[in-house]
Scaffold this active site. Sequence first.
Site, short mmCIF file in Angstrom:
data_model
loop_
_atom_site.label_atom_id
_atom_site.label_comp_id
_atom_site.label_asym_id
_atom_site.label_seq_id
_atom_site.Cartn_x
_atom_site.Cartn_y
_atom_site.Cartn_z
N GLU A 127 -44.95 12.14 7.87
CA GLU A 127 -45.89 11.48 8.76
C GLU A 127 -47.29 11.49 8.15
OE1 GLU A 127 -44.78 9.94 11.21
OE2 GLU A 127 -43.28 11.04 12.37
N ASN A 174 -46.15 3.63 11.48
CA ASN A 174 -47.40 4.34 11.16
C ASN A 174 -47.49 4.65 9.66
OD1 ASN A 174 -45.52 6.33 10.80
ND2 ASN A 174 -46.43 7.81 12.21
N HIS A 233 -45.05 6.04 7.84
CA HIS A 233 -44.25 7.17 7.36
C HIS A 233 -43.11 6.69 6.47
CE1 HIS A 233 -41.60 7.06 11.25
NE2 HIS A 233 -40.90 6.53 10.28
N ASP A 291 -33.22 12.38 5.48
CA ASP A 291 -33.86 13.22 6.51
C ASP A 291 -32.91 13.42 7.69
OD1 ASP A 291 -33.97 10.62 7.44
OD2 ASP A 291 -36.14 10.48 7.46
C1 F6R Z 1 -34.81 7.08 8.56
C2 F6R Z 1 -36.20 7.31 8.14
C3 F6R Z 1 -37.34 6.59 8.76
C4 F6R Z 1 -37.09 5.10 8.94
C5 F6R Z 1 -38.32 4.40 9.53
C6 F6R Z 1 -38.03 2.94 9.83
O1 F6R Z 1 -33.95 7.91 7.82
O2 F6R Z 1 -36.41 8.11 7.29
O3 F6R Z 1 -38.49 6.80 7.97
O4 F6R Z 1 -36.77 4.54 7.71
O5 F6R Z 1 -38.72 5.03 10.71
O6 F6R Z 1 -37.04 2.88 10.82
P1 F6R Z 1 -36.29 1.51 11.15
O7 F6R Z 1 -35.56 1.14 9.92
O8 F6R Z 1 -35.35 1.85 12.29
O9 F6R Z 1 -37.36 0.54 11.51
#
Ligand code: F6R
Length: 237
Positions: A140, A133, A135, A67
């Site tokens: 989301e 949350n 995701h 992403d």
């Molecule tokens: C990042 C992504 C997000 C993260 C998620 C957890 O490319 O797609 O979904 O994997 O927000 O983030 P961290 O690892 O920073 O806790």
Amino acid sequence: MRVVKGGSREQWADFVAETLIARLQVRPALRLCLPTGLTPVPIYDRIATAVAAGRVSLGHAEVFLLDEFGGVDPDDPGRCDQMLRRFLVARVDLPEARFHRFTLAGDIAAECDAYERSIGAGCDLTLLGLGGNGHIGMNEPGAAADSLTRRVDLAPETTAASARYFSHDRLPTWGVTMGIGTIMRSEEVWLLAAGTNKAAIAARTVREPVSDSLPASWLRAHPTTLLIVDDEAGARL
Ligand code: F6R
């Protein structure tokens, strides 16, 4: 979804990295989808060390970035492609042409369609982090099971959480992401969670009914997904 308890943070990172290295050794042309965020950083560090030591190569692999944040300067260190480059790509032997990422420079819908087509039948292995949350990628709550690569609005809590990646306060409110449907085509999926602040959402992901209000729960319908937790994230499992 099978839960794998990886032990301490160090043991968890060793386990994921060594399992990934083993996959690459068996299948050098592995087509990987990789996330950014902070969760995979110690894993990427171990992969870079293994490549430097000649234990494994990404010379024949292909990497699709999961992403990207929108509305952020192309050279902003908080952009997903900049993070993945810094933590992994610049430190390994992956050919530049096989590092697939989003430019967001032109027609975004057309770029997302082309990205989806380039993934084709699906990646061989997709690594994911887990948002607070629920995701996955930037899918989301509300994301449909058959969603594909597309532009999305970020949940306010995701915008707030992104402050960890940026050194300024112009935080992104939208992005582009592989969809749930794109991820579900992957032969294997490893959902990674580490740290105390992931314990509640990891437990919800396993126990709550599968629904679009908890995007990670869709992975329970995927045949080979592993939820790989360290001691802290797995404390309620
Ligand atoms: C990042 C992504 C997000 C993260 C998620 C957890 O490319 O797609 O979904 O994997 O927000 O983030 P961290 O690892 O920073 O806790």
